[in-house]
Structures are given as structure tokens and as C-alpha cells.
Write an enzyme that holds these catalytic residues in place. Structure first.
Site, PDB file in Angstrom:
ATOM      1  N   HIS A  43      -0.349   5.785  -2.980  1.00 26.93           N
ATOM      2  CA  HIS A  43      -1.178   4.719  -2.145  1.00 26.93           C
ATOM      3  C   HIS A  43      -2.263   5.566  -1.636  1.00 26.93           C
ATOM      4  CE1 HIS A  43      -1.329   1.994   1.776  1.00 26.93           C
ATOM      5  NE2 HIS A  43      -2.322   1.999   1.021  1.00 26.93           N
ATOM      6  N   GLU A  70      -1.354   1.711  -5.431  1.00 23.29           N
ATOM      7  CA  GLU A  70      -1.244   0.954  -4.439  1.00 23.29           C
ATOM      8  C   GLU A  70      -2.678   1.061  -3.320  1.00 23.29           C
ATOM      9  OE1 GLU A  70       2.994   1.367  -2.829  1.00 23.29           O
ATOM     10  OE2 GLU A  70       1.980   1.183  -1.273  1.00 23.29           O
ATOM     11  N   HIS A 191      10.511  -1.145  -1.067  1.00 23.08           N
ATOM     12  CA  HIS A 191      10.232  -0.701   0.407  1.00 23.08           C
ATOM     13  C   HIS A 191      11.790  -0.892   0.832  1.00 23.08           C
ATOM     14  CE1 HIS A 191       8.326   0.144   4.107  1.00 23.08           C
ATOM     15  NE2 HIS A 191       7.340   0.152   3.299  1.00 23.08           N
TER      16      HIS A 191
HETATM   17  N1  PXP Z   1       6.381  -0.484  -2.165  1.00 23.35           N
HETATM   18  C1  PXP Z   1       4.970  -0.437  -1.213  1.00 23.35           C
HETATM   19  C2  PXP Z   1       4.188  -1.667  -1.382  1.00 23.35           C
HETATM   20  C3  PXP Z   1       4.982   0.449  -0.408  1.00 23.35           C
HETATM   21  O1  PXP Z   1       3.830   0.343   0.208  1.00 23.35           O
HETATM   22  C4  PXP Z   1       6.072   1.609  -0.328  1.00 23.35           C
HETATM   23  C5  PXP Z   1       5.992   2.545   0.567  1.00 23.35           C
HETATM   24  O2  PXP Z   1       4.619   3.357   0.402  1.00 23.35           O
HETATM   25  C6  PXP Z   1       7.126   1.346  -1.446  1.00 23.35           C
HETATM   26  C7  PXP Z   1       7.185   0.304  -2.096  1.00 23.35           C
HETATM   27  C8  PXP Z   1       8.053   2.481  -1.342  1.00 23.35           C
HETATM   28  O3  PXP Z   1       8.950   2.393  -0.123  1.00 23.35           O
HETATM   29  P1  PXP Z   1       9.911   3.228   0.455  1.00 23.35           P
HETATM   30  O4  PXP Z   1       9.070   4.701   0.406  1.00 23.35           O
HETATM   31  O5  PXP Z   1      10.455   2.920   1.532  1.00 23.35           O
HETATM   32  O6  PXP Z   1      10.833   3.451  -0.902  1.00 23.35           O
END
Ligand code: PXP
Length: 238
Positions: A43, A70, A191
Site C-alpha cells: 500500500h 493498494e 483484512h
Molecule cells: N486488504 C487490504 C485492502 C488492506 O488494506 C490490508 C492491510 O493493509 C490487508 C488486506 C491485509 O490485512 P492484514 O494485514 O490484517 O492481513
């Protein structure tokens, strides 16, 4: 079979804690690929708090699996995506005060901007996914804007404390998958997924990609700490 993409932002967070050059997220991406990941996600935030422009440039050159960027809908970041040309962008909401991405993107509320970005990304052969709650309005808005995929937010599932809440959030993900598939969208999810909670979501058919970061990097630190300590002891003894 679903694919895994590893979000390596936490590697860059550790690097930025000391503003040094280690650990390098580019090295981490290569190791994840050696272990078999199907993709790497980063990201690029507007505040550059972890991943920076150099990381994105090098990852574009070195990631052999799918490179998923991202990003928010902010114009300077959209321009960077056009220039770098990752395989996919995942559009997320971005709030400067948050620790990590919080709610889903409000696609229905900014459909015109979303459609413009989709068109610009498609011109560069970049797939577009939106990170959204499994909500019919948001899924249909993503489809109408021309997106290729949606990433269903698994945060509410990950945060569910009771069996009935877990079942409700799993059903919301299943319903979201059905609506997205009927609208011609590819379905991703992510997430808050961990080694403890992944199984029930991984059993949901039709989710093609899981985007997981924190839990994998957290485990990597612990499973690697013994070797790292032993290596330093050896150097001191020599
Ligand atoms: N998907 C998105 C859109 C996210 O912003 C994030 C975290 O940056 C993740 C997935 C991954 O989440 P986690 O770090 O909780 O596995």
C-alpha cells in the site's frame, strides 16, 4: 483453489521505525515468492509511512508473481500507478489517523471518480479491484464503474467474538460473493485474517484471492528469531 497474496507493508513499517535500509521489503517479496505466494501486495500511502516510491519501483521490476498495488483515489497516487503499471490496483479508503485501512471504500458515493480511474488503469492494462464491505450497493457500484474484482473486507469476521456473530459475518461474505459473481466480478477477500481464523473463510468457494499481511509477518518474526539470535551469538564468539 484460492490464491494467496502477501501484504508486505509490515516489513517496511519495521524498516521505517529506524529509518534504515533493513528489512528490505524487496527481499521479503522475493522470499515470499520462493515460498510459493501467488502475489505481493503493498500500500503506497500518501504519507509514505511504510512503503515508499523506491519500493514500488523495484517491486514492479522484481515481482514475478502478481504485483498488487493498494492505493487511495488521490490523484498523485493514481498518476504513480499509471507510470509504474502494477498488475493490479486495489482501491482503498485512506485516513491519515488510522493504524491500517479501516472501513471499506465508498464506491457508491464516488462512482464517477471510480469509473474515471478504472478507465485510466485499463488503458495501462492494470486490473482494478475495490476493497469494500460485502454490501450489495458497494458491490454493484464497483461493477457499474467497470471494476474487474472486489476485495471483500473480512475485518468484521475477524473481529467477531461470538459463534453467532461469526456465522452472520460468514454469511455476509457468502452473500457478497454471490452478488459479486452474478455481476461478473472476481472475488478477493482480506483484512484481519490469521492462522487461527483463516479456515472457515478459506472454505468459502468462489473467493479467488486472500490478501494477508500482519499475521504472516508477525509469525515470520517469531519463527525466525531463533536463527537470527544464533547467528549473532556466533559472530560475537568469533
Ligand atoms: N486488504 C487490504 C485492502 C488492506 O488494506 C490490508 C492491510 O493493509 C490487508 C488486506 C491485509 O490485512 P492484514 O494485514 O490484517 O492481513
Amino acid at each position: 483453489m484460492a490464491y494467496l497474496t502477501v501484504n508486505i507493508d509490515p516489513i517496511a513499517t519495521i524498516r521505517q521505525a529506524r529509518r534504515t535500509d533493513e528489512p528490505d521489503p524487496v527481499w521479503a517479496a522475493a522470499l515470499c515468492e520462493l515460498a510459493g505466494t501467488n502475489g505481493i501486495t503493498v500500500h503506497l500511502r500518501q504519507d509514505r509511512r511504510h512503503i515508499n516510491d523506491r519500493d514500488v519501483r523495484l517491486l514492479k521490476e522484481t515481482v514475478a508473481s502478481k504485483f498488487n498495488l493498494e492505493m487511495s483515489l488521490a490523484e498523485p497516487i493514481v498518476r504513480i500507478a499509471e507510470k509504474v503499471r502494477p498488475d493490479q490496483v486495489t482501491l482503498v479508503p485512506e485516513n491519515r489517523a488510522e493504524l491500517t485501512t479501516e472501513g471499506g471504500l465508498n464506491c457508491a458515493g464516488q462512482q464517477k471518480r471510480l469509473a474515471q480511474i478504472v478507465k485510466r488503469m485499463h488503458r495501462k492494462d492494470i486490473l482494478v479491484s475495490t476493497f469494500i464491505l460485502p454490501d450489495e450497493k458497494q458491490i454493484l457500484a464497483s461493477a457499474e464503474a467497470g471494476c474487474d474484482a472486489v476485495e471483500l473486507h473480512t475485518g468484521p469476521y475477524a473481529n467477531a467474538k461470538t459463534d453467532s456473530r461469526i456465522e452472520t459475518t460468514l454469511n455476509q461474505l457468502r452473500d457478497g460473493r454471490d452478488i459479486a459473481a452474478a455481476a461478473g466480478l472476481i472475488v478477493h477477500a482480506g483484512h484481519g485474517l490469521t492462522y487461527r481464523n483463516i479456515r472457515p473463510v478459506a472454505r468459502i468457494e468462489g473467493i479467488c484471492e486472500f490478501n494477508i499481511g500482519h499475521s504472516i509477518i508477525a509469525r515470520a518474526v517469531l519463527v525466525g528469531i531463533r536463527q537470527a539470535t544464533e547467528e549473532m551469538i556466533r559472530l560475537i564468539e568469533q
